[in-house]
Design an enzyme around this catalytic site. Structure first.
Site, PDB file in Angstrom:
ATOM      1  N   ASP A  77      -6.421  74.315 111.640  1.00 26.88           N
ATOM      2  CA  ASP A  77      -5.568  74.846 110.678  1.00 26.88           C
ATOM      3  C   ASP A  77      -4.883  73.746 109.751  1.00 26.88           C
ATOM      4  O   ASP A  77      -4.447  72.796 110.413  1.00 26.88           O
ATOM      5  CB  ASP A  77      -4.543  75.918 111.242  1.00 26.88           C
ATOM      6  CG  ASP A  77      -3.708  76.669 110.440  1.00 26.88           C
ATOM      7  OD1 ASP A  77      -3.891  76.952 109.179  1.00 26.88           O
ATOM      8  OD2 ASP A  77      -2.436  76.933 110.968  1.00 26.88           O
ATOM      9  N   ASP A  99      -5.588  71.325 103.554  1.00 25.63           N
ATOM     10  CA  ASP A  99      -4.318  71.553 102.804  1.00 25.63           C
ATOM     11  C   ASP A  99      -3.938  70.761 101.924  1.00 25.63           C
ATOM     12  O   ASP A  99      -3.320  69.835 102.233  1.00 25.63           O
ATOM     13  CB  ASP A  99      -3.399  72.157 103.865  1.00 25.63           C
ATOM     14  CG  ASP A  99      -2.109  72.314 102.861  1.00 25.63           C
ATOM     15  OD1 ASP A  99      -2.214  72.629 101.713  1.00 25.63           O
ATOM     16  OD2 ASP A  99      -1.122  72.839 104.031  1.00 25.63           O
ATOM     17  N   GLY A 174       6.925  80.275 109.623  1.00 25.88           N
ATOM     18  CA  GLY A 174       7.952  80.463 110.473  1.00 25.88           C
ATOM     19  C   GLY A 174       8.693  82.056 110.303  1.00 25.88           C
ATOM     20  O   GLY A 174       7.778  82.821 109.656  1.00 25.88           O
ATOM     21  N   HIS A 201      -1.459  83.357 104.982  1.00 22.88           N
ATOM     22  CA  HIS A 201      -0.535  82.586 106.179  1.00 22.88           C
ATOM     23  C   HIS A 201       0.786  83.142 106.315  1.00 22.88           C
ATOM     24  O   HIS A 201       1.147  83.992 105.535  1.00 22.88           O
ATOM     25  CB  HIS A 201      -0.469  81.066 105.559  1.00 22.88           C
ATOM     26  CG  HIS A 201      -1.762  80.161 105.745  1.00 22.88           C
ATOM     27  ND1 HIS A 201      -1.700  79.107 106.531  1.00 22.88           N
ATOM     28  CD2 HIS A 201      -3.145  80.468 105.060  1.00 22.88           C
ATOM     29  CE1 HIS A 201      -2.940  78.532 106.476  1.00 22.88           C
ATOM     30  NE2 HIS A 201      -3.829  79.294 105.639  1.00 22.88           N
TER      31      HIS A 201
HETATM   32  P1  13P Z   1       3.509  81.895 111.083  1.00 23.86           P
HETATM   33  O1  13P Z   1       4.038  80.898 112.029  1.00 23.86           O
HETATM   34  O2  13P Z   1       4.605  82.347 110.083  1.00 23.86           O
HETATM   35  O3  13P Z   1       2.983  82.911 111.771  1.00 23.86           O
HETATM   36  O4  13P Z   1       2.436  81.171 110.246  1.00 23.86           O
HETATM   37  C1  13P Z   1       1.257  81.005 110.512  1.00 23.86           C
HETATM   38  C2  13P Z   1       0.326  80.357 109.829  1.00 23.86           C
HETATM   39  O5  13P Z   1       0.297  80.527 108.645  1.00 23.86           O
HETATM   40  C3  13P Z   1      -0.470  79.089 110.288  1.00 23.86           C
HETATM   41  O6  13P Z   1      -1.205  78.481 109.240  1.00 23.86           O
END
Ligand code: 13P
Length: 271
Positions: A77, A99, A174, A201
């Site tokens: 990721d 990214d 977050g 995301h």
């Molecule tokens: P959250 O931490 O908001 O669940 O987002 C996860 C994310 O998009 C990881 O790439």
């Protein structure tokens, strides 16, 4: 991962992509997938490798995926460097994200093309991001949200050959300070403009109804990180308060992640 995205497309649902940082998180997520007989994606972001090193996480994630009795993809990721993408592919990750959302458009196109080629040679799937998702994976700095432009998204997908596209529609990583207003109108236009599965995301804090709407508009992969990390930390604190030993603590933390993952799997399956 492409196979799982195709599976989600055929059922008009989304695959959950669950971030993990240690063995208990991997075990909790896999248990949820197996109990619901649902494919999932196990993922880790490059910035998380500072606390959960790739040389330890990668073999464990891959072993767990191989052994699971449901299909499990293993995904990098928010790859920030081509070097990390190369290493993840070398370990056998089945998909990678580069990214380049904070780079200039042309730089994002160039680096994504490079990663698409590397992933193709390794038989893996590539995800890229266009527009800027709020917050920041593994960092305290906040990014200002810039919605993905549907026309630019079409050009980007055509030029890069990317397999999946992460969109920015008001979502953020977050915990949201207030409920986000997702731009479903923009999502609908992006889905019409591109022919690849879309990725959402910043799943933590998005309501079930919003998830369902997003899935109805072409989202096929949804990332969940903070909710699992928070559930884990809360379980650990509770155990510490009770003076639990390591064995009870380990089981409780895996259980907390399992419950969070299963909750999201049930929503994403659209049943
Ligand atoms: P959250 O931490 O908001 O669940 O987002 C996860 C994310 O998009 C990881 O790439």
């Amino acid at each position: 991962m492409k196979e799982l995205l195709d599976w989600a497309e055929s059922l008009q649902c989304a695959v959950g992509a669950f971030s993990v940082g240690n063995m208990e998180m991997v075990m909790g997520a896999i248990r949820a997938a197996e109990e619901t007989n649902t494919p999932i994606i196990l993922q880790i972001a490059e910035k998380r490798l500072a606390s959960s090193p790739l040389h330890l996480m990668a073999p464990m994630m891959i072993a767990a995926a191989r052994r699971a009795n449901v299909p499990v993809a293993v995904h990098l990721d928010h790859g920030l460097t081509v070097d990390c993408v190369r290493k993840a592919l070398g370990y056998g990750f089945t998909s990678v994200m580069l990214d380049g959302s904070l780079l200039s458009y042309e730089e994002n196109v160039a680096v994504t093309k490079q990663v698409v080629q590397m992933a193709f040679e390794a038989g893996a799937t590539t995800e890229a991001e266009l527009g800027v998702v709020g917050g920041n994976e593994g960092d305290t700095a906040e990014h200002v949200i810039t919605c993905t432009d549907p026309e630019v998204a079409a050009d980007f997908c055509r030029r890069t050959g990317v397999d999946a596209l992460a969109v920015a529609i008001g979502n953020a990583h977050g915990n949201y300070p207030v409920l986000p207003e997702l731009r479903f109108d923009v999502l609908e236009e992006i889905d019409r403009a591109v022919n690849v599965p879309l990725v959402l995301h910043g799943g933590t804090g998005i309501t079930d109804e919003m998830f369902r709407t997003a899935i109805g508009l072409g989202v096929r992969k949804i990332n969940i990180a903070t909710a699992s990390f928070d559930a884990y930390a809360a379980a650990a604190k509770e155990c510490a308060g009770k003076g639990a030993d390591w064995f009870a603590l380990s089981a409780a933390c895996a259980e907390a992640v399992y419950r969070n993952v299963i909750r999201h799997i049930n929503v994403f399956s659209m049943k």
